[in-house]
Structure formats: C-alpha cells, structure tokens
Design an enzyme around this catalytic site. Structure first.
Site, mmCIF file in Angstrom:
data_model
loop_
_atom_site.group_PDB
_atom_site.id
_atom_site.type_symbol
_atom_site.label_atom_id
_atom_site.label_comp_id
_atom_site.label_asym_id
_atom_site.label_seq_id
_atom_site.Cartn_x
_atom_site.Cartn_y
_atom_site.Cartn_z
ATOM 1 N N THR A 87 -1.567 4.761 -0.280
ATOM 2 C CA THR A 87 -1.830 3.526 -1.029
ATOM 3 C C THR A 87 -1.884 2.404 0.002
ATOM 4 O O THR A 87 -0.885 2.125 0.664
ATOM 5 C CB THR A 87 -0.699 3.248 -2.029
ATOM 6 O OG1 THR A 87 -0.593 4.373 -2.904
ATOM 7 C CG2 THR A 87 -1.010 2.002 -2.863
ATOM 8 N N LYS A 162 -6.018 1.881 -8.369
ATOM 9 C CA LYS A 162 -4.569 2.135 -8.238
ATOM 10 C C LYS A 162 -3.757 0.837 -8.399
ATOM 11 O O LYS A 162 -2.783 0.788 -9.144
ATOM 12 C CB LYS A 162 -4.307 2.761 -6.863
ATOM 13 C CG LYS A 162 -2.876 2.736 -6.399
ATOM 14 C CD LYS A 162 -2.131 3.980 -6.722
ATOM 15 C CE LYS A 162 -0.660 3.832 -6.396
ATOM 16 N NZ LYS A 162 0.151 4.954 -6.751
ATOM 17 N N LYS A 237 5.719 -2.846 -3.282
ATOM 18 C CA LYS A 237 4.595 -2.663 -2.343
ATOM 19 C C LYS A 237 3.261 -2.771 -3.088
ATOM 20 O O LYS A 237 2.364 -3.504 -2.673
ATOM 21 C CB LYS A 237 4.708 -1.287 -1.668
ATOM 22 C CG LYS A 237 3.479 -0.947 -0.839
ATOM 23 C CD LYS A 237 3.450 0.487 -0.343
ATOM 24 C CE LYS A 237 2.073 0.768 0.289
ATOM 25 N NZ LYS A 237 1.920 2.117 0.778
HETATM 26 P P1 NAD Z 1 6.856 8.539 3.618
HETATM 27 O O1 NAD Z 1 7.334 7.378 4.385
HETATM 28 O O2 NAD Z 1 7.829 9.560 3.126
HETATM 29 O O3 NAD Z 1 5.740 9.329 4.485
HETATM 30 C C1 NAD Z 1 4.852 8.716 5.387
HETATM 31 C C2 NAD Z 1 4.841 9.580 6.660
HETATM 32 O O4 NAD Z 1 3.894 9.045 7.578
HETATM 33 C C3 NAD Z 1 6.198 9.599 7.395
HETATM 34 O O5 NAD Z 1 6.650 10.922 7.516
HETATM 35 C C4 NAD Z 1 5.893 8.959 8.753
HETATM 36 O O6 NAD Z 1 6.630 9.519 9.811
HETATM 37 C C5 NAD Z 1 4.409 9.262 8.890
HETATM 38 N N1 NAD Z 1 3.734 8.391 9.834
HETATM 39 C C6 NAD Z 1 3.894 7.055 10.030
HETATM 40 N N2 NAD Z 1 3.072 6.631 11.007
HETATM 41 C C7 NAD Z 1 2.385 7.716 11.443
HETATM 42 C C8 NAD Z 1 1.382 7.927 12.431
HETATM 43 N N3 NAD Z 1 0.921 6.913 13.175
HETATM 44 N N4 NAD Z 1 0.893 9.175 12.614
HETATM 45 C C9 NAD Z 1 1.363 10.210 11.864
HETATM 46 N N5 NAD Z 1 2.314 10.077 10.909
HETATM 47 C C10 NAD Z 1 2.798 8.850 10.703
HETATM 48 O O7 NAD Z 1 6.008 7.944 2.404
HETATM 49 P P2 NAD Z 1 5.519 8.719 1.084
HETATM 50 O O8 NAD Z 1 6.478 8.469 -0.030
HETATM 51 O O9 NAD Z 1 5.131 10.112 1.452
HETATM 52 O O10 NAD Z 1 4.219 7.847 0.738
HETATM 53 C C11 NAD Z 1 2.984 8.009 1.429
HETATM 54 C C12 NAD Z 1 1.946 7.143 0.757
HETATM 55 O O11 NAD Z 1 1.810 7.534 -0.607
HETATM 56 C C13 NAD Z 1 2.284 5.650 0.750
HETATM 57 O O12 NAD Z 1 1.104 4.924 0.989
HETATM 58 C C14 NAD Z 1 2.825 5.424 -0.650
HETATM 59 O O13 NAD Z 1 2.627 4.104 -1.101
HETATM 60 C C15 NAD Z 1 1.998 6.410 -1.448
HETATM 61 N N6 NAD Z 1 2.613 6.854 -2.710
HETATM 62 C C16 NAD Z 1 3.921 7.239 -2.734
HETATM 63 C C17 NAD Z 1 4.482 7.653 -3.933
HETATM 64 C C18 NAD Z 1 5.922 8.105 -3.990
HETATM 65 O O14 NAD Z 1 6.442 8.233 -5.108
HETATM 66 N N7 NAD Z 1 6.573 8.356 -2.876
HETATM 67 C C19 NAD Z 1 3.714 7.676 -5.099
HETATM 68 C C20 NAD Z 1 2.373 7.307 -5.036
HETATM 69 C C21 NAD Z 1 1.843 6.896 -3.822
#
Ligand code: NAD
Length: 292
Positions: A87, A162, A237
């Site tokens: 997102t 979204k 966010k």
């Molecule tokens: P998270 O923080 O658990 O995962 C993100 C991952 O990206 C981390 O493991 C981090 O180490 C990695 N990362 C950061 N920079 C990086 C780079 N340069 N190269 C490689 N890896 C890198 O977050 P999440 O909960 O998995 O969410 C991911 C996305 O999905 C976000 O944009 C969030 O808004 C969206 N989202 C999350 C949810 C939820 O319920 N968690 C629901 C819908 C959407």
C-alpha cells in the site's frame, strides 16, 4: 512460473509461501525478515529479479518501493511483470509504473485488503491498476494468493481504490464507535443497539462484520482484547495516504481528514498504537464532551 518476491514481512511471507505451495518457483529477498520455507534466498533485490517472469514486492511505503524499483528494473527482463502489492501513495505507484514501462516491463499496482489472516489463508482481495495483458498474466497468482482481483483501470488506480475504501472504513469505524458510546450513556443495551443498527439504515461492515463491541455480533478483535486484526497504526497510514492524494487532486474530504486526525491522536498521543482500529470504542467509552 519463476517468481521473485521482495519484502517477506507479515504479509509477504505467507503470500510467498502460498505461491510455493501451489508449485511455483519463488526466489525471495528481505533486508531483515527470514525467508519462508520453500523460498530460495537471494543476496539482493536485483538478484531476485534476474530471470523472474513476475517480480512481486510487498514493502512498507512508497519511498522504499521507489528505491527497490530503481534496483530491480534494470535487472528485469523485458516483457516481464512487476507486481507491487504494497500500500503506497498513488504518486509513487505511478512513478514506479512509468519507470518500469520505460524499460519494457509491465507494471501492476495491486494493494490488498484482508490483512495477515487473508494473506495466510489465500483469501486476499486485490485492487489492481495497470494494463489488461499484465493483469491476465498475474491472474493465476491472484487466484492463489487471494479470492478476488478487481481490475480498476490504469496504473495507480489500484492504490486509488484501496485508499478510498479505507477512508470510508476509518470514518465508518469512528462513527460506529461513537454511536455505541452515546448509546451506553443513554442506557441502551449494546446487544439491542447491534440488533437495531445491523438491520437498519445505520448498518455497515464495521457494525455487521467487525462489531467493535465485545460479546456482540460476530467474533471480531473486540472479543480478543482488541489485538489486531487491522492495527490502528495501519489505518492511520492509509488515512494519511488518502489525504495526501486528496491534496494532490484538490478533493474536499472533511470526514477523511477528521478520521485521520483522530487516528493520529489515538496512535501517536494516546495508547492506540498496536491495538486494533476498533479500539476506538473503549477510547470513546471513557470520555466526555469536554475531553475534546
Ligand atoms: P512488514 O513491515 O511486516 O513487512 C515489510 C517487509 O519489507 C519487512 O520484512 C522489511 O524488512 C522489508 N523491507 C523493507 N525495506 C526493504 C528493502 N529495501 N528490500 C527488501 N525488503 C525490505 O509489513 P506488512 O504488514 O507485511 O505490510 C506490507 C505492506 O502491505 C504495507 O504496504 C502495508 O501497508 C500493506 N498491508 C498490510 C496489511 C496488514 O494487515 N499487515 C493489510 C493490508 C495491506
């Protein structure tokens, strides 16, 4: 398919695991998180992209997405698909799509709804922006990782869908919670409140499917001490992204702004961080009008 997967956090790891379970060959990279079982670990984002037919990213925000895109686009093969499921702001989604398209790579922005449970269960909903052909290429992957994929139009439209959805969700959750708090003070039983509203014109997904009152309606995070679910931090966010987009196109969104301000206060100045976004109800419960 040969798939590269970058960003194996709470969402990315179970999504990648589902692709492996369905028989795809997945190479993964994350700066911090461990690679799930069955995913081949790469040494860098660019290495993940080399030789992949589809590269999927699931990253925290638009700045990181732009950085990763700049690394992987030169490593990707012409004609392959860059599928971003993070997102992010609409502007970053469109900038990354332009960068990819400039190198003959087919971009899709496909943020998800459904949370960690949906990612693990393969029941996410994808809101997709990008070209028809790229959408068709990615369709089998959407079917593994999710239960529904809606093609919303050109690049950036997935993110637009979204944040509009979540702007409604945030404002509606606040409205539902403040109405419960008012009902309490008027001496109205919560079960009666639910029975009336859930079958009357005030009904909504937040009332009917995700009721913020414990012990009332279907099972929800309210029944689990407001453990997320969907964290208030993530709602904040998405509300910020909605107001950033509204600024950019001069859209008047007073309810979205009010919801953003309230979640910002809840998460950053009060005790809302780490709680489900429905924990607005106990917040209202203990307040009076003078609390502001
Ligand atoms: P998270 O923080 O658990 O995962 C993100 C991952 O990206 C981390 O493991 C981090 O180490 C990695 N990362 C950061 N920079 C990086 C780079 N340069 N190269 C490689 N890896 C890198 O977050 P999440 O909960 O998995 O969410 C991911 C996305 O999905 C976000 O944009 C969030 O808004 C969206 N989202 C999350 C949810 C939820 O319920 N968690 C629901 C819908 C959407």
């Amino acid at each position: 398919m040969k798939i590269g997967f970058i960003g194996l956090g709470n969402m990315g790891a179970p999504m990648a695991a589902n692709l492996v379970a369905a028989g795809h060959e997945v190479v993964g990279f994350d700066v911090a998180a461990a690679v799930p079982e069955g995913v081949t670990k790469a040494g860098s984002a660019a290495e993940t992209a080399k030789g992949a037919e589809v590269v999927i990213t699931m990253l925290p925000n638009g700045d990181i997405l732009r950085k990763v895109a700049a690394e992987i686009v030169p490593a990707m093969t012409e004609g392959t698909v860059f599928l971003d499921c993070s997102t992010v702001d609409v502007e970053s989604a469109r900038a990354v799509a332009d960068l990819a398209a400039g190198s003959g790579i087919r971009p899709l922005d496909a943020p998800v709804s459904g949370g960690v449970g949906g990612a693990a269960g393969g029941t996410l909903t994808f809101m997709v922006g990008g070209g028809d052909e790229a959408f068709e290429t990615a369709r089998p992957l959407f079917e593994i990782m999710g239960q529904k994929a809606v093609h919303c139009g050109p690049s950036g439209n997935g993110q637009a869908a979204k944040i509009c959805n979540n702007m409604i969700l945030g404002a509606t959750m606040i409205a539902t919670c403040e109405a419960f708090a008012l009902a309490d003070k008027l001496g109205l039983d919560r079960q009666a409140m639910f029975d009336v509203v859930s079958t009357s014109s005030g009904y909504s997904w937040t009332m009917n499917a995700y009721c913020p009152a414990p012990g009332v309606g279907p099972q929800s995070p309210a029944d689990n001490g407001y453990k997320p679910g969907f964290a208030a931090d993530l709602m904040l966010k998405d509300l910020r992204l909605s107001q950033q987009a509204a600024e950019a196109v001069d859209a008047d969104t007073p309810m979205g702004k009010a919801a953003m301000d309230l979640y910002a206060r809840f998460v950053e100045k009060e005790d809302g961080s780490g709680k489900d976004f429905s924990a607005m109800l106990p917040r209202f419960e203990h307040r009076g009008r003078s609390a502001g």
